[in-house]
Scaffold this motif. Structure first.
Motif, short mmCIF file in Angstrom:
data_model
loop_
_atom_site.label_atom_id
_atom_site.label_comp_id
_atom_site.label_asym_id
_atom_site.label_seq_id
_atom_site.Cartn_x
_atom_site.Cartn_y
_atom_site.Cartn_z
N GLN A 96 0.84 -1.20 0.00
CA GLN A 96 0.00 0.00 0.00
C GLN A 96 0.88 1.25 0.00
O GLN A 96 1.76 1.41 0.84
CB GLN A 96 -0.90 0.00 1.23
CG GLN A 96 -1.89 1.16 1.28
CD GLN A 96 -2.67 1.21 2.58
OE1 GLN A 96 -2.57 2.18 3.32
NE2 GLN A 96 -3.43 0.16 2.86
N VAL A 148 -0.16 9.84 -9.60
CA VAL A 148 0.85 8.79 -9.42
C VAL A 148 2.00 9.06 -10.39
O VAL A 148 1.78 9.21 -11.59
CB VAL A 148 0.23 7.40 -9.69
CG1 VAL A 148 1.23 6.30 -9.40
CG2 VAL A 148 -1.02 7.20 -8.84
N TYR A 172 0.10 -0.81 -10.62
CA TYR A 172 -0.76 -0.38 -9.53
C TYR A 172 -2.13 -1.07 -9.60
O TYR A 172 -2.63 -1.39 -10.68
CB TYR A 172 -0.96 1.13 -9.57
CG TYR A 172 0.26 1.94 -9.22
CD1 TYR A 172 0.45 2.43 -7.93
CD2 TYR A 172 1.22 2.22 -10.19
CE1 TYR A 172 1.57 3.18 -7.61
CE2 TYR A 172 2.35 2.97 -9.87
CZ TYR A 172 2.51 3.44 -8.58
OH TYR A 172 3.63 4.18 -8.27
N THR A 173 -2.70 -1.23 -8.42
CA THR A 173 -4.10 -1.68 -8.32
C THR A 173 -4.80 -0.80 -7.30
O THR A 173 -4.19 -0.32 -6.33
CB THR A 173 -4.21 -3.15 -7.88
OG1 THR A 173 -3.56 -3.32 -6.62
CG2 THR A 173 -3.64 -4.08 -8.92
N THR A 196 -0.65 0.68 -15.20
CA THR A 196 0.81 0.73 -15.15
C THR A 196 1.29 2.16 -15.34
O THR A 196 0.77 2.90 -16.19
CB THR A 196 1.41 -0.18 -16.22
OG1 THR A 196 0.98 -1.52 -16.00
CG2 THR A 196 2.93 -0.13 -16.19
N LEU A 238 -4.22 2.69 -2.91
CA LEU A 238 -3.38 2.36 -4.06
C LEU A 238 -2.30 1.39 -3.60
O LEU A 238 -1.64 1.61 -2.58
CB LEU A 238 -2.74 3.62 -4.63
CG LEU A 238 -3.49 4.39 -5.71
CD1 LEU A 238 -2.80 5.70 -5.98
CD2 LEU A 238 -3.60 3.56 -6.99
N TYR A 239 -2.12 0.32 -4.39
CA TYR A 239 -1.09 -0.67 -4.09
C TYR A 239 -0.13 -0.75 -5.30
O TYR A 239 -0.58 -0.71 -6.45
CB TYR A 239 -1.70 -2.04 -3.84
CG TYR A 239 -2.47 -2.12 -2.53
CD1 TYR A 239 -1.87 -2.64 -1.40
CD2 TYR A 239 -3.79 -1.68 -2.45
CE1 TYR A 239 -2.57 -2.72 -0.20
CE2 TYR A 239 -4.50 -1.76 -1.27
CZ TYR A 239 -3.88 -2.28 -0.13
OH TYR A 239 -4.58 -2.35 1.05
N ARG A 240 1.17 -0.85 -5.00
CA ARG A 240 2.17 -0.94 -6.07
C ARG A 240 2.95 -2.24 -5.91
O ARG A 240 3.34 -2.63 -4.82
CB ARG A 240 3.14 0.24 -6.02
CG ARG A 240 4.14 0.25 -7.19
CD ARG A 240 5.00 1.48 -7.14
NE ARG A 240 5.85 1.48 -5.93
CZ ARG A 240 6.61 2.51 -5.57
NH1 ARG A 240 6.59 3.63 -6.29
NH2 ARG A 240 7.35 2.44 -4.49
#
Length: 347
Positions: A248, A266, A272-273, A314, A344-346
């Motif tokens: 996260q 971003v 990312y999701t 992406t 947001l998760y990377r």
């Protein structure tokens, strides 16, 4: 003052907490019905025994007797509507009081049942009773909460199709969905329809495959609910630090309807999701719409109490991606807010 009006006044003026068991009255009625059935069965058995004794005493029976079915009579198994009823009163976990205005059944094989109820000025909701299986037969559908769900009847209000979310029966119990009722006075007709081409989802994003209905009935009803006197604040919605190996990197929280949007820029390269989670009794009615760098992504309906991938994208080196999220809720929600979290998760 009518009996119904008196009940409304008493309920609105009551200040005590909701009963520990909101189904208590319905359970007592069911117990009375079982006692009456047992007494009726016992009486019929005694009468039958007396009749047999009388025939034997007169010597009338000389051999085996077989009753010939009358023309048009049922000679196979008779499928009866379940005796389980939708409750006359229901209290939701957040303390909101529901009152049943009308109830009935609809055949899953293709039929229509219309319940006519008054416009009381309070929010109206349609209900269906799930029995833990697939009353309509065929493959189960995927529910918003991640389980497998049987497709339920379609609902129409005064002849107009009611909007989402659709009924889904993952497990047992009563399922409710809000009804948008046109303003006015008089009565409103709520129709439960199983004559359409029913289909189910085998996967969350897969095609809707037609299903073959079975011989079963849905228990259906229309309820009204009384908005709480004060807002019922839900528990804060949370999201984990990691999801499927992704970390996260940004988190935003809010409470709908006061907060209904989220925006982020971003710039760090990576995959990312977006994840979402909600809390509150009406969480499954909150919808999310996403825009990734100006392009509209899918709309997610029903937040639930679990994490779920809402959108993926992406970011390349030197690129800036704008993320926008808008929220809304289907149906009435007076004093019943929903807490939400978007992260947001990377990877």
């Amino acid at each position: 003052m009518s009996v119904e009006e008196l009940r409304d006044v008493l309920r609105e003026r009551a200040e005590g907490p909701a009963p520990a068991n909101p189904y208590r009255h319905e359970q007592v009625r069911e117990r009375v019905r079982r006692v009456r059935r047992r007494r009726t069965t016992a009486t019929a058995a005694l009468a039958g025994a007396a009749a047999v004794a009388t025939v034997l005493a007169t010597g009338a029976i000389t051999g085996a007797v077989r009753e010939t079915p009358r023309p048009g009579s049922l000679t196979g198994t008779v499928s009866r509507t379940p005796e389980v009823e939708l409750p006359a009163w229901h209290t939701s976990p957040d303390g909101t009081s529901y009152r049943r205005l009308a109830a009935g059944t609809v055949d899953a094989r293709g039929a229509k049942t219309t319940l006519t109820v008054p416009r009381t000025g309070r929010p109206l909701e349609a209900a269906v009773l799930c029995d833990g299986g697939d009353p309509a037969g065929g493959e189960p559908a995927t529910g918003a909460g991640g389980g497998r769900a049987a497709a339920g009847p379609e609902v129409f209000v005064d002849g107009r199709r009611a909007g989402p979310p659709a009924f889904g029966c993952a497990g047992s119990g009563m399922r409710l969905r809000p009804l948008e009722v046109p303003a006015g006075t008089g009565q409103v007709a709520v129709t439960f329809d199983t004559t359409g081409a029913t289909c189910v989802l085998r996967t969350a994003d897969g095609p809707c495959t037609p299903q073959r209905p079975g011989a079963a009935h849905w228990r259906v009803a229309v309820y009204e609910w009384t908005p709480p006197a004060r807002p019922v604040i839900p528990e804060p919605a949370t999201l984990p630090d990691r999801v499927d190996g992704a970390k996260q990197v940004a988190l935003s929280t809010g409470t709908w309807p006061a907060d209904g949007s989220y925006e982020a820029t971003v710039v760090a390269p990576g995959r990312y999701t977006l994840q979402q989670n909600c809390s509150g009794d009406l969480r499954d009615r909150l919808w999310f719409k996403y825009w990734i760098d100006g392009a509209e992504s899918r709309t997610s309906l029903g937040c639930g109490t679990r994490t779920g991938g809402a959108a993926a994208f992406t970011v390349r080196k030197g690129q800036r991606v704008e993320v926008k999220v808008r929220m809304g809720l289907w149906g009435a929600s007076t004093n019943r807010p929903v807490d939400w979290a978007v992260a947001l998760y990377r990877r």
